[in-house]
Design a protein around this motif. Structure first.
Motif, PDB file in Angstrom:
ATOM      1  N   PRO A 106      68.807  28.780 -23.827  1.00 56.36           N
ATOM      2  CA  PRO A 106      69.436  28.978 -23.098  1.00 56.36           C
ATOM      3  C   PRO A 106      69.951  30.247 -23.622  1.00 56.36           C
ATOM      4  O   PRO A 106      71.081  29.886 -24.024  1.00 56.36           O
ATOM      5  CB  PRO A 106      70.205  27.636 -22.478  1.00 56.36           C
ATOM      6  CG  PRO A 106      69.968  26.808 -23.350  1.00 56.36           C
ATOM      7  CD  PRO A 106      68.855  27.210 -24.282  1.00 56.36           C
ATOM      8  N   ASP A 140      63.310  40.323 -15.034  1.00 59.17           N
ATOM      9  CA  ASP A 140      63.530  39.462 -14.888  1.00 59.17           C
ATOM     10  C   ASP A 140      64.635  38.296 -15.159  1.00 59.17           C
ATOM     11  O   ASP A 140      64.297  37.206 -14.562  1.00 59.17           O
ATOM     12  CB  ASP A 140      62.626  38.734 -14.488  1.00 59.17           C
ATOM     13  CG  ASP A 140      62.360  38.570 -16.525  1.00 59.17           C
ATOM     14  OD1 ASP A 140      62.496  38.739 -17.025  1.00 59.17           O
ATOM     15  OD2 ASP A 140      60.492  37.667 -16.134  1.00 59.17           O
ATOM     16  N   ASN A 142      67.634  35.821 -15.873  1.00 62.18           N
ATOM     17  CA  ASN A 142      67.999  34.907 -14.621  1.00 62.18           C
ATOM     18  C   ASN A 142      68.589  33.380 -15.452  1.00 62.18           C
ATOM     19  O   ASN A 142      68.044  32.174 -15.476  1.00 62.18           O
ATOM     20  CB  ASN A 142      66.899  33.823 -13.330  1.00 62.18           C
ATOM     21  CG  ASN A 142      67.816  33.002 -12.363  1.00 62.18           C
ATOM     22  OD1 ASN A 142      68.877  32.350 -12.573  1.00 62.18           O
ATOM     23  ND2 ASN A 142      67.227  33.747 -11.562  1.00 62.18           N
ATOM     24  N   ASP A 144      71.352  31.056 -14.811  1.00 62.59           N
ATOM     25  CA  ASP A 144      70.587  30.269 -14.189  1.00 62.59           C
ATOM     26  C   ASP A 144      68.856  29.244 -14.275  1.00 62.59           C
ATOM     27  O   ASP A 144      69.318  28.219 -14.480  1.00 62.59           O
ATOM     28  CB  ASP A 144      70.912  30.272 -11.781  1.00 62.59           C
ATOM     29  CG  ASP A 144      72.620  30.692 -12.035  1.00 62.59           C
ATOM     30  OD1 ASP A 144      73.123  30.396 -12.783  1.00 62.59           O
ATOM     31  OD2 ASP A 144      72.402  31.009 -11.042  1.00 62.59           O
ATOM     32  N   LYS A 145      68.541  30.137 -14.033  1.00 59.36           N
ATOM     33  CA  LYS A 145      66.328  29.343 -14.489  1.00 59.36           C
ATOM     34  C   LYS A 145      66.030  29.245 -15.705  1.00 59.36           C
ATOM     35  O   LYS A 145      65.514  28.707 -15.873  1.00 59.36           O
ATOM     36  CB  LYS A 145      66.130  29.970 -13.135  1.00 59.36           C
ATOM     37  CG  LYS A 145      65.863  30.475 -12.022  1.00 59.36           C
ATOM     38  CD  LYS A 145      65.231  30.670 -10.667  1.00 59.36           C
ATOM     39  CE  LYS A 145      65.518  30.325  -9.339  1.00 59.36           C
ATOM     40  NZ  LYS A 145      64.310  32.015  -8.583  1.00 59.36           N
ATOM     41  N   GLY A 146      67.257  30.099 -16.369  1.00 57.87           N
ATOM     42  CA  GLY A 146      66.705  30.183 -17.545  1.00 57.87           C
ATOM     43  C   GLY A 146      65.684  31.089 -18.068  1.00 57.87           C
ATOM     44  O   GLY A 146      65.024  30.697 -19.150  1.00 57.87           O
ATOM     45  N   THR A 147      64.736  31.709 -17.361  1.00 58.04           N
ATOM     46  CA  THR A 147      63.986  32.874 -17.694  1.00 58.04           C
ATOM     47  C   THR A 147      64.390  34.221 -17.384  1.00 58.04           C
ATOM     48  O   THR A 147      64.739  34.555 -17.374  1.00 58.04           O
ATOM     49  CB  THR A 147      63.576  32.881 -15.814  1.00 58.04           C
ATOM     50  OG1 THR A 147      64.400  33.533 -14.669  1.00 58.04           O
ATOM     51  CG2 THR A 147      62.713  31.137 -15.202  1.00 58.04           C
TER      52      THR A 147
END
Length: 160
Positions: A106, A140, A142, A144-147
């Protein structure tokens, strides 16, 4: 021990290009580094005002270190400093040689990756830091999504 700490620090070496980064910035210390996500929140509300953006990558630039404090800019690359909208600040990054470290896990754990680079890798590397370092977030990315991907670009030169 978390997954991040077990992974070896194996940077790739890369020749950087001159960059002009436009964005918002603040001054931080070890005690206030936890406020950097708020700066990103602010930047995300006004990023649309930067019309001449180069690519989809975003940058977190650490510069101007002094007495345990540093400036941090959340920004994007733009073609030239004349393309900076009036309500934004900018920084010019010289074309230096970089040790590029992937960050795993993260974004909240980024500080641990920085500490490992500075205290584990750097002292034994034969290099010294030559200027502003930056985080490079993939298009890409993000939080919040950890991507997406995050890399730490550390400008280095041979120890003389």
């Amino acid at each position: 021990m978390d997954q991040q700490a077990k992974l070896p620090l194996e940077p790739r070496m890369e020749a950087g290009k001159a960059l002009v980064i436009a964005g918002v910035q603040g001054r931080y210390s070890k005690a206030t580094v936890g406020d950097i996500p708020k700066l990103w929140d602010l930047f995300n509300t006004c990023i649309k005002d930067i019309k001449k953006r180069v690519g989809g990558v975003t940058y977190g630039v650490c510069h101007n270190p002094h007495n345990g404090e540093f400036d941090y800019m959340a920004g994007v690359e733009i073609p030239t400093k004349s393309d900076v909208p009036g309500n934004f600040e900018f920084i010019e990054i010289a074309p230096l040689n970089y040790a590029v470290f992937p960050h795993h896990g993260p974004v909240q754990a980024l500080e641990q990756t920085y500490e490992r680079i500075m205290f584990e890798w750097l002292p034994h590397s034969g290099y010294k830091v030559m200027g502003a370092d930056f985080e490079r977030y993939s298009a890409d990315f993000n939080a919040d999504k950890g991507t997406g991907a995050v890399e730490i670009w550390l400008p280095v030169g041979e120890k003389g």
